[in-house]
Design an enzyme around this catalytic site. Structure first.
Site, PDB file in Angstrom:
ATOM      1  N   CYS A   1       0.851  -1.177   0.000  1.00  8.86           N
ATOM      2  CA  CYS A   1       0.000   0.000   0.000  1.00  8.86           C
ATOM      3  C   CYS A   1       0.887   1.227   0.000  1.00  8.86           C
ATOM      4  CB  CYS A   1      -0.972  -0.019   1.165  1.00  8.86           C
ATOM      5  SG  CYS A   1      -0.509   0.931   2.578  1.00  8.86           S
TER       6      CYS A   1
ATOM      7  N   ASP B   1      -5.171   8.103  11.204  1.00  6.23           N
ATOM      8  CA  ASP B   1      -5.949   8.620  10.077  1.00  6.23           C
ATOM      9  C   ASP B   1      -6.199  10.128  10.162  1.00  6.23           C
ATOM     10  OD1 ASP B   1      -6.004   6.132   8.945  1.00  6.23           O
ATOM     11  OD2 ASP B   1      -8.079   5.680   9.466  1.00  6.23           O
TER      12      ASP B   1
HETATM   13  C1  UD1 Z   1      -7.650   0.178   9.978  1.00  6.35           C
HETATM   14  C2  UD1 Z   1      -8.298   1.307   9.217  1.00  6.35           C
HETATM   15  C3  UD1 Z   1      -7.254   2.322   8.783  1.00  6.35           C
HETATM   16  C4  UD1 Z   1      -6.435   2.787   9.964  1.00  6.35           C
HETATM   17  C5  UD1 Z   1      -5.857   1.596  10.735  1.00  6.35           C
HETATM   18  C6  UD1 Z   1      -5.160   1.988  12.021  1.00  6.35           C
HETATM   19  C7  UD1 Z   1     -10.185   0.236   8.147  1.00  6.35           C
HETATM   20  C8  UD1 Z   1     -10.832  -0.215   6.893  1.00  6.35           C
HETATM   21  N1  UD1 Z   1      -8.965   0.766   8.043  1.00  6.35           N
HETATM   22  O1  UD1 Z   1      -6.759  -0.476   9.075  1.00  6.35           O
HETATM   23  O2  UD1 Z   1      -7.949   3.427   8.184  1.00  6.35           O
HETATM   24  O3  UD1 Z   1      -5.378   3.597   9.504  1.00  6.35           O
HETATM   25  O4  UD1 Z   1      -6.926   0.692  11.099  1.00  6.35           O
HETATM   26  O5  UD1 Z   1      -6.029   2.656  12.859  1.00  6.35           O
HETATM   27  O6  UD1 Z   1     -10.765   0.167   9.211  1.00  6.35           O
HETATM   28  N2  UD1 Z   1      -0.553  -5.269  11.120  1.00  6.35           N
HETATM   29  C9  UD1 Z   1       0.291  -6.349  11.032  1.00  6.35           C
HETATM   30  N3  UD1 Z   1      -0.226  -7.548  10.614  1.00  6.35           N
HETATM   31  C10 UD1 Z   1      -1.544  -7.693  10.318  1.00  6.35           C
HETATM   32  C11 UD1 Z   1      -2.401  -6.590  10.431  1.00  6.35           C
HETATM   33  C12 UD1 Z   1      -1.877  -5.376  10.844  1.00  6.35           C
HETATM   34  O7  UD1 Z   1       1.487  -6.255  11.293  1.00  6.35           O
HETATM   35  O8  UD1 Z   1      -1.956  -8.808   9.945  1.00  6.35           O
HETATM   36  C13 UD1 Z   1       0.000  -3.975  11.568  1.00  6.35           C
HETATM   37  C14 UD1 Z   1      -0.173  -2.865  10.534  1.00  6.35           C
HETATM   38  O9  UD1 Z   1       0.851  -2.888   9.575  1.00  6.35           O
HETATM   39  C15 UD1 Z   1      -0.155  -1.632  11.412  1.00  6.35           C
HETATM   40  C16 UD1 Z   1      -0.819  -2.117  12.708  1.00  6.35           C
HETATM   41  O10 UD1 Z   1      -0.767  -3.524  12.667  1.00  6.35           O
HETATM   42  O11 UD1 Z   1       1.153  -1.245  11.683  1.00  6.35           O
HETATM   43  C17 UD1 Z   1      -2.247  -1.699  12.873  1.00  6.35           C
HETATM   44  O12 UD1 Z   1      -2.965  -1.999  11.681  1.00  6.35           O
HETATM   45  P1  UD1 Z   1      -4.514  -2.355  11.692  1.00  6.35           P
HETATM   46  O13 UD1 Z   1      -5.120  -1.808  12.945  1.00  6.35           O
HETATM   47  O14 UD1 Z   1      -4.677  -3.795  11.419  1.00  6.35           O
HETATM   48  O15 UD1 Z   1      -5.023  -1.520  10.444  1.00  6.35           O
HETATM   49  P2  UD1 Z   1      -6.179  -1.913   9.438  1.00  6.35           P
HETATM   50  O16 UD1 Z   1      -7.237  -2.695  10.144  1.00  6.35           O
HETATM   51  O17 UD1 Z   1      -5.589  -2.452   8.187  1.00  6.35           O
END
Ligand code: UD1
Length: 424
Positions: free
Chosen positions: A117, A307
């Protein structure tokens, strides 16, 4: 392609209603996959490109959907596919939200890996870890996550998240609500959008306790049903509109909000010198003549949201002093900095920390963004810049802001949407 043309220097003033939340709408739509019959009616769904893309994915899977006037009607009774294809997943990472519900309903699903992304790597390892813990066998082949459960039904267990993840918590919830036995989610995300998903699942017949806390306990049930539901407000849109007033030395009332869910952002506005008042369902802001530089660090809720980080940076270009901005969720989420600097800002990056020197006079030119919140940041900068700012590639903005130029125009901004041609 569309661009926004902003003639800056107009003061934002007035009252505006917040739209429904994008980030709660997407998991809610995914959760409708859990009810094998009936018709859902979900109110306050924002009319956004991301909602339309997600709806397209559900239609591909076989759902029947109608969407009018922010009311989404959806039936997932006659699904015909369990595969989320690359063409749709690549358009929107949140498509990963179908993994949990499809696995739960069918015991087998294939979801394309979303890929990279614009603001750095965004892995899905936690989503996979959750499904494995609940008893799924996962293989990654040809760019797809293939998830299967022997015997067809997931089994409850304890899952502790190593870091807070909104998406993985949502997926875990949707997988666990119909799993056999008890699932405990430790270090679960507590964002309001997760609380909203829990409330939606509860209304469908799920049994979840600890809602709003970092420990969620889910007793699996056999069946869930279609329901009517009201989506929550979009706290990021609300925060962005507050920034629009603050950056133009204006004043605004945003209605239809839950002020407590904006707490960290409202505190930052107050620290920057804005006068903030709240009521049961509204927040008002009056900007000062002289904004103060304010440090923020983006972290999981209830801290300052990642965000809102880009929009805050636009605001700080107008504040007196030096503000330090750190993003602990996405360390590299700084694509907006070169574009802000092209408008005349003075922002440096040192060790994943943005240092904003203000105030600076911004002067309009053509700018371009690579993600949703960066677009919002550039629109805010355009509102205060001298002359005309053209924000290109606003399909990013259209993914997440409902009728943004109409809303800002109704508040006194001078913004129009025009066409332009990109050279390939
Ligand atoms: C959601 C929001 C996004 C927001 C983000 C953080 C939606 C559709 N999107 O994204 O707008 O910026 O929360 O508040 O709701 N991570 C991992 N492994 C994973 C999943 C996440 O390492 O399998 C990490 C990510 O890279 C990031 C952190 O965890 O550094 C938090 O991400 P996450 O809360 O999962 O973000 P999203 O749910 O993708």
């Amino acid at each position: 392609m569309d661009k926004l043309v902003i003639r800056g220097g107009k003061r934002i003033s007035g009252t505006i209603a917040a739209s429904g939340s994008k980030n709660s709408a997407l998991p809610i739509i995914a959760a409708t996959l859990l009810a094998p019959d009936g018709i859902f009616e979900i109110n306050r769904i924002p009319d956004l490109q991301d909602v339309r893309t997600f709806s397209q994915l559900l239609v591909y899977l076989g759902a029947e959907i109608s969407f009018d006037d922010n009311l989404l009607r959806i039936s997932t009774a006659n699904l015909k596919s369990i595969e989320a294809p690359y063409e749709l997943v690549k358009k929107m990472r949140a498509s990963i939200y179908v993994l949990g519900p499809l696995l739960s309903r069918y015991g087998h699903t294939r979801v394309s890996l979303p890929g990279g992304c614009a603001f750095g790597p965004r892995p899905v390892d936690l989503h996979i870890m959750v499904m494995e813990k609940l008893g799924a066998e996962i293989t990654i082949e040809k760019g797809f996550i293939d998830a299967r459960v022997k015997g067809g039904r997931l089994r409850g267990t304890r899952i502790d998240f190593p870091i807070s993840s909104v998406g993985a918590t949502g997926n875990a919830l949707m997988a666990a609500v119909t799993a056999e036995g008890t699932t405990i989610l430790g270090n679960a995300a507590i964002e309001p959008e997760i609380e909203c998903l829990c409330n939606f699942l509860q209304k469908m017949g799920a049994n979840i306790s600890g809602i709003g806390t970092t420990t969620l306990v889910i007793e699996g049930v056999d069946k869930l049903q279609a329901v009517s539901f009201d989506n929550i407000f979009d706290r990021i849109e609300a925060g962005t509109l507050l920034c629009a007033a603050a950056i133009t030395k204006g004043e605004i009332t945003v209605t239809g909000v839950v002020p407590a869910q904006l707490d960290s952002v409202l505190k930052a506005f107050a620290e920057a010198g804005c006068q903030v008042t709240t009521g049961a369902d509204y927040v008002s802001l009056v900007a000062p003549d002289r904004l103060r530089a304010t440090d923020i660090t983006a972290r999981p809720y209830p801290c300052f949201p990642t965000d809102m980080q880009a929009q805050w940076m636009a605001l700080m270009t107008q504040a007196h002093g030096v503000s330090n901005i750190i993003d602990k969720i996405y360390h590299e989420r700084f694509n907006h900095i070169p574009e802000l600097n092209r408008l005349g800002a003075h922002i440096e990056i040192r060790d994943n920390q943005a240092i904003v020197h203000g105030p600076r006079t911004l002067t309009g030119t053509k700018v371009m963004s690579t993600d949703l919140r960066a677009s919002a940041c550039l629109v805010l900068a355009g509102l205060v810049a001298d002359e005309t700012t053209e924000v290109l590639r606003i399909y990013h903005l259209d993914r997440g802001y409902e009728k943004i130029e109409k809303k800002l125009t109704s508040l006194g901004a001078d913004i129009t949407r025009d066409k332009y041609q990109e050279f390939s």
